[in-house]
Design a protein around this motif. Structure first.
Motif, PDB file in Angstrom:
ATOM      1  N   GLN A  74      15.819 -66.819 -36.597  1.00  0.00           N
ATOM      2  CA  GLN A  74      14.503 -65.713 -36.362  1.00  0.00           C
ATOM      3  C   GLN A  74      13.388 -66.751 -35.996  1.00  0.00           C
ATOM      4  N   LEU A  75      13.129 -66.687 -34.646  1.00  0.00           N
ATOM      5  CA  LEU A  75      12.077 -67.727 -34.071  1.00  0.00           C
ATOM      6  C   LEU A  75      10.673 -66.613 -33.543  1.00  0.00           C
ATOM      7  N   ILE A  76       9.674 -67.381 -33.649  1.00  0.00           N
ATOM      8  CA  ILE A  76       8.502 -67.171 -32.857  1.00  0.00           C
ATOM      9  C   ILE A  76       8.508 -68.155 -31.782  1.00  0.00           C
ATOM     10  N   SER A  77       8.427 -67.591 -30.386  1.00  0.00           N
ATOM     11  CA  SER A  77       8.566 -68.621 -29.240  1.00  0.00           C
ATOM     12  C   SER A  77       7.595 -68.097 -28.262  1.00  0.00           C
ATOM     13  N   VAL A  78       6.831 -68.815 -27.708  1.00  0.00           N
ATOM     14  CA  VAL A  78       5.886 -68.550 -26.572  1.00  0.00           C
ATOM     15  C   VAL A  78       5.740 -69.618 -25.529  1.00  0.00           C
ATOM     16  N   THR A  79       5.579 -69.167 -24.423  1.00  0.00           N
ATOM     17  CA  THR A  79       5.221 -70.090 -23.277  1.00  0.00           C
ATOM     18  C   THR A  79       3.970 -69.825 -22.569  1.00  0.00           C
ATOM     19  N   ARG A  80       3.069 -70.906 -22.576  1.00  0.00           N
ATOM     20  CA  ARG A  80       1.842 -70.646 -22.009  1.00  0.00           C
ATOM     21  C   ARG A  80       1.664 -71.376 -20.747  1.00  0.00           C
ATOM     22  N   ASP A  81       0.733 -70.748 -19.736  1.00  0.00           N
ATOM     23  CA  ASP A  81       0.354 -71.633 -18.551  1.00  0.00           C
ATOM     24  C   ASP A  81      -0.667 -72.461 -18.703  1.00  0.00           C
ATOM     25  N   ARG A  82      -1.134 -73.051 -17.641  1.00  0.00           N
ATOM     26  CA  ARG A  82      -2.232 -74.292 -17.832  1.00  0.00           C
ATOM     27  C   ARG A  82      -3.369 -73.365 -18.358  1.00  0.00           C
ATOM     28  N   LYS A 124      11.100 -81.119 -17.403  1.00  0.00           N
ATOM     29  CA  LYS A 124      10.426 -81.482 -16.330  1.00  0.00           C
ATOM     30  C   LYS A 124      10.080 -80.317 -15.636  1.00  0.00           C
ATOM     31  N   ASP A 125      10.853 -79.339 -15.285  1.00  0.00           N
ATOM     32  CA  ASP A 125      10.769 -78.118 -14.676  1.00  0.00           C
ATOM     33  C   ASP A 125       9.498 -77.411 -15.138  1.00  0.00           C
ATOM     34  N   ARG A 126       9.398 -77.287 -16.535  1.00  0.00           N
ATOM     35  CA  ARG A 126       8.348 -76.526 -17.327  1.00  0.00           C
ATOM     36  C   ARG A 126       7.185 -77.320 -16.988  1.00  0.00           C
ATOM     37  N   GLU A 127       7.155 -78.856 -17.180  1.00  0.00           N
ATOM     38  CA  GLU A 127       5.934 -79.544 -17.107  1.00  0.00           C
ATOM     39  C   GLU A 127       5.273 -79.464 -15.495  1.00  0.00           C
ATOM     40  N   SER A 128       6.309 -79.283 -14.518  1.00  0.00           N
ATOM     41  CA  SER A 128       5.931 -79.236 -13.173  1.00  0.00           C
ATOM     42  C   SER A 128       5.066 -78.086 -12.849  1.00  0.00           C
ATOM     43  N   ARG A 129       4.995 -77.002 -13.735  1.00  0.00           N
ATOM     44  CA  ARG A 129       4.288 -75.686 -13.362  1.00  0.00           C
ATOM     45  C   ARG A 129       3.413 -75.608 -14.617  1.00  0.00           C
TER      46      ARG A 129
END
Length: 248
Positions: free
Chosen positions: A199-207, A159-164
């Protein structure tokens, strides 16, 4: 005539009372109190072995007291001995005689369907599914795999991630290590703790799609310590994640 009969009955009653009194005796204050099987009594003194046979009817039977009476041993239910897990089933999972092996044996004793190798395979799959579902915000999948407390924590983070307005992407390159570090049976609850190194490839993107955390190209090594639990008396065969922490 009525008065005469009344007098006769009274006389008979008095006569009967006196006869009973002579047979039963009178209270003198020196009588023994009624027997109380739970009262504390002093043990009777040992009888004199030279007592004459004329007094053999004067026997004293010492009744056991509550505190020192020998009690019949209660039948003890034999504790169910841990089912011996064959070395082949523990090969590569736990060293024979180790606490982990003992814990797995206790779980196998309570749940005959439990197989350490199959559990480890399922745990690896669950680990990948949960990490991926969290990144995708897939609450339905998470709810089936997590305990309520862990699910609430994961959902709050989603929810916190979605709110941003952010989105996350996670791809597994490999799971290098999946080992059981602890296992125990607490009552009817079986708990198994595993250490994962992946071993991961992880990324977070904005709107707008810009990267705000991680990388869509860089491989990162991640260590997690997760605990799965299951009520062995339940018909539900599924294990659920009940605790998570970052490993080293």
């Amino acid at each position: 005539m009525f008065d005469i009969y009344t007098i006769i009955f009274l006389a008979l009653a008095v006569f009967i009372f006196l006869r009973l009194r002579s047979v039963l005796g009178q209270r003198t204050g020196r009588e023994r109190p009624p027997y109380d099987p739970f009262s504390t009594r002093d043990a009777a003194a040992p009888r004199d072995a030279t007592r004459s046979s004329a007094n053999t009817n004067d026997k004293v039977v010492t009744l056991p007291t509550r505190s020192d009476a020998p009690t019949a041993p209660r039948p003890i239910e034999a504790a169910e001995a841990p089912v011996a897990v064959s070395p082949d089933r523990l090969k590569g999972i736990a060293a024979p005689g180790s606490p982990v092996a003992a814990g797995l044996a206790a779980i196998a004793a309570a749940d005959t369907s439990f197989d350490p190798q199959h559990f480890l395979t399922g745990a690896r799959a669950a680990y990948e599914m949960i990490v991926t579902a969290f990144a995708e915000g897939d609450r339905r999948s998470l709810r089936n795999l997590l305990s309520k407390e862990v699910f609430d924590g994961f959902e709050a983070a989603i929810k916190d991630r979605e709110s941003r307005g952010e989105t996350a992407e996670t791809r597994f390159v490999s799971i290098d290590t999946a080992e059981i570090s602890a296992a125990e049976l607490r009552g009817r609850i079986a708990q198994v703790t595993l250490r994962f190194v992946s071993q991961l490839i992880s990324v977070t993107r904005d709107r707008a799609g810009a990267v705000v955390d991680g990388s869509d190209e860089k491989v990162t090594e991640v260590t997690d310590v997760w605990t799965f639990a299951r009520d062995v008396s339940s018909r539900d065969p599924n294990w659920k994640l009940v605790a998570t922490e970052a490993g080293h």
